[in-house]
Scaffold this active site. Structure first.
Site, mmCIF file in Angstrom:
data_model
loop_
_atom_site.group_PDB
_atom_site.id
_atom_site.type_symbol
_atom_site.label_atom_id
_atom_site.label_comp_id
_atom_site.label_asym_id
_atom_site.label_seq_id
_atom_site.Cartn_x
_atom_site.Cartn_y
_atom_site.Cartn_z
ATOM 1 N N ASP A 25 -9.278 -7.849 -6.730
ATOM 2 C CA ASP A 25 -7.864 -8.119 -6.484
ATOM 3 C C ASP A 25 -7.029 -7.880 -7.742
ATOM 4 O O ASP A 25 -7.513 -8.066 -8.862
ATOM 5 C CB ASP A 25 -7.707 -9.571 -6.021
ATOM 6 C CG ASP A 25 -6.376 -9.813 -5.336
ATOM 7 O OD1 ASP A 25 -5.685 -8.829 -4.999
ATOM 8 O OD2 ASP A 25 -6.024 -10.988 -5.137
ATOM 9 N N ARG A 29 -0.602 -5.427 -8.780
ATOM 10 C CA ARG A 29 0.113 -6.214 -9.786
ATOM 11 C C ARG A 29 -0.136 -5.676 -11.200
ATOM 12 O O ARG A 29 0.746 -5.711 -12.055
ATOM 13 C CB ARG A 29 -0.289 -7.687 -9.672
ATOM 14 C CG ARG A 29 0.359 -8.392 -8.477
ATOM 15 C CD ARG A 29 -0.199 -9.782 -8.270
ATOM 16 N NE ARG A 29 -1.558 -9.724 -7.747
ATOM 17 C CZ ARG A 29 -2.451 -10.702 -7.889
ATOM 18 N NH1 ARG A 29 -2.139 -11.782 -8.592
ATOM 19 N NH2 ARG A 29 -3.653 -10.596 -7.359
ATOM 20 N N HIS A 42 -4.654 1.177 -8.079
ATOM 21 C CA HIS A 42 -5.851 1.401 -7.259
ATOM 22 C C HIS A 42 -6.759 2.462 -7.897
ATOM 23 O O HIS A 42 -7.983 2.335 -7.870
ATOM 24 C CB HIS A 42 -5.452 1.823 -5.843
ATOM 25 C CG HIS A 42 -4.749 0.746 -5.067
ATOM 26 N ND1 HIS A 42 -5.331 -0.478 -4.815
ATOM 27 C CD2 HIS A 42 -3.522 0.716 -4.489
ATOM 28 C CE1 HIS A 42 -4.485 -1.224 -4.111
ATOM 29 N NE2 HIS A 42 -3.391 -0.526 -3.902
ATOM 30 N N SER A 70 -9.888 -4.820 3.518
ATOM 31 C CA SER A 70 -10.127 -5.810 4.570
ATOM 32 C C SER A 70 -9.508 -5.357 5.884
ATOM 33 O O SER A 70 -8.647 -4.467 5.924
ATOM 34 C CB SER A 70 -9.540 -7.171 4.163
ATOM 35 O OG SER A 70 -8.140 -7.185 4.345
ATOM 36 N N TRP A 74 -4.653 -3.320 6.819
ATOM 37 C CA TRP A 74 -3.887 -2.346 7.598
ATOM 38 C C TRP A 74 -2.421 -2.759 7.690
ATOM 39 O O TRP A 74 -1.548 -1.946 8.031
ATOM 40 C CB TRP A 74 -4.462 -2.204 9.005
ATOM 41 C CG TRP A 74 -5.828 -1.621 9.047
ATOM 42 C CD1 TRP A 74 -6.998 -2.284 9.281
ATOM 43 C CD2 TRP A 74 -6.199 -0.248 8.863
ATOM 44 N NE1 TRP A 74 -8.071 -1.415 9.241
ATOM 45 C CE2 TRP A 74 -7.615 -0.157 8.995
ATOM 46 C CE3 TRP A 74 -5.473 0.926 8.598
ATOM 47 C CZ2 TRP A 74 -8.299 1.053 8.864
ATOM 48 C CZ3 TRP A 74 -6.156 2.138 8.480
ATOM 49 C CH2 TRP A 74 -7.561 2.182 8.611
ATOM 50 N N LEU A 136 -30.430 -0.529 -7.513
ATOM 51 C CA LEU A 136 -29.316 -1.421 -7.196
ATOM 52 C C LEU A 136 -28.762 -1.009 -5.838
ATOM 53 O O LEU A 136 -28.636 0.179 -5.556
ATOM 54 C CB LEU A 136 -28.213 -1.306 -8.259
ATOM 55 C CG LEU A 136 -26.901 -2.060 -7.996
ATOM 56 C CD1 LEU A 136 -27.112 -3.575 -8.103
ATOM 57 C CD2 LEU A 136 -25.804 -1.615 -8.963
#
Length: 255
Positions: A25, A29, A42, A70, A74, A136
């Site tokens: 998140d 910002r 982004h 998530s 949308w 991983l």
């Protein structure tokens, strides 16, 4: 392999979390603070993923799960969503070869039916190419929601039971639901991290986070680096993971 729920069996606990789950998140910002368009955040956030993946390998983490998009995202402006989809395509095209060369398995979970054909094909090819890698496992949660996961697993469980001829009043168990969860291939997260200062789990892995240690940081995702992850792991190492037991029981087990 299907892993037991932490509410039915006590998992092994190590100093290094076996499974780290992160809500990435603060990209927008981060950009706004620098007078940049949100999409620049982004892009920078996508670059930060590589550093976290490399650090997880160095520290011995076996599973890394990243909440990328998530089912509620949308609702964002159409232009931003479109750019995020293009960034997802770019990342898949650019990173999968690198991941495969480093023995990293890639999984993408969520309701992928809403993505366009190109993106669905890239996802399928990436998963197939890296399927047998073991160093991983990186899971990208895309168009994912914890409630969606529980509902889709429930529907599959009921359908499987009906196919076996079980009665309609059959009493279902966690063990019957577990194989149908989107991340049935992974143990439940040991450590959950949310960057960006918010302190909520936002419909992420609702079933799987039942006994996960939670860590919230003010750091925006593009600035989340090796030191940030090490600090979160250090915090995890100070926790006492009891899973319903008492501190005295843990002491007795050590002795």
């Amino acid at each position: 392999m299907i892993y037991s729920s932490s509410t039915t069996a006590v998992p092994e606990v190590g100093r290094v979390p076996r499974h780290v789950a992160i809500i990435m998140d603060g990209n927008g910002r981060w950009a706004t603070k620098r007078f940049l368009p949100r999409f620049a955040g982004h892009v920078k956030g996508a670059d930060a993923v590589r550093g976290v993946v490399e650090t997880c390998i160095d520290r011995g983490v076996e599973y890394l799960t990243l909440f990328a998009f998530s089912s509620e995202n949308w609702r964002r402006p159409e232009e931003e969503v479109s750019m995020l989809m293009r960034l997802f395509v770019t990342m898949l095209e650019r990173e999968v070869v690198r991941m495969h060369a480093n023995d990293i398995r890639l999984k993408v979970v969520g309701d992928l039916s809403r993505f366009n054909e190109q993106l669905q094909t890239l996802i399928a090819n990436a998963e197939r190419k890296t399927a047998h890698n073991t160093r991983l496992t990186v899971t990208i949660c895309a168009n994912y929601g914890g409630r969606w996961d529980i509902m889709q697993a429930t529907n599959k469980m009921i359908a499987a039971a009906a196919a076996k001829g079980q009665p309609a009043d059959h009493a279902y168990t966690e063990e019957e639901l577990a194989p149908h969860l989107a991340m049935a291939y992974a143990p439940e997260p040991d450590l959950f991290i949310r960057t960006g200062g918010e302190q909520r789990i936002s419909n992420f892995l609702l079933w799987q986070l039942a006994y996960t240690e939670l860590c919230f940081t003010e750091t925006f995702w593009p600035d989340f680096d090796v030191d940030s992850l090490d600090a979160a792991i250090a915090s995890y190492q100070q926790r006492e993971r009891r899973f319903g037991r008492t501190s005295a029981q843990l002491t007795e087990k050590k002795n």
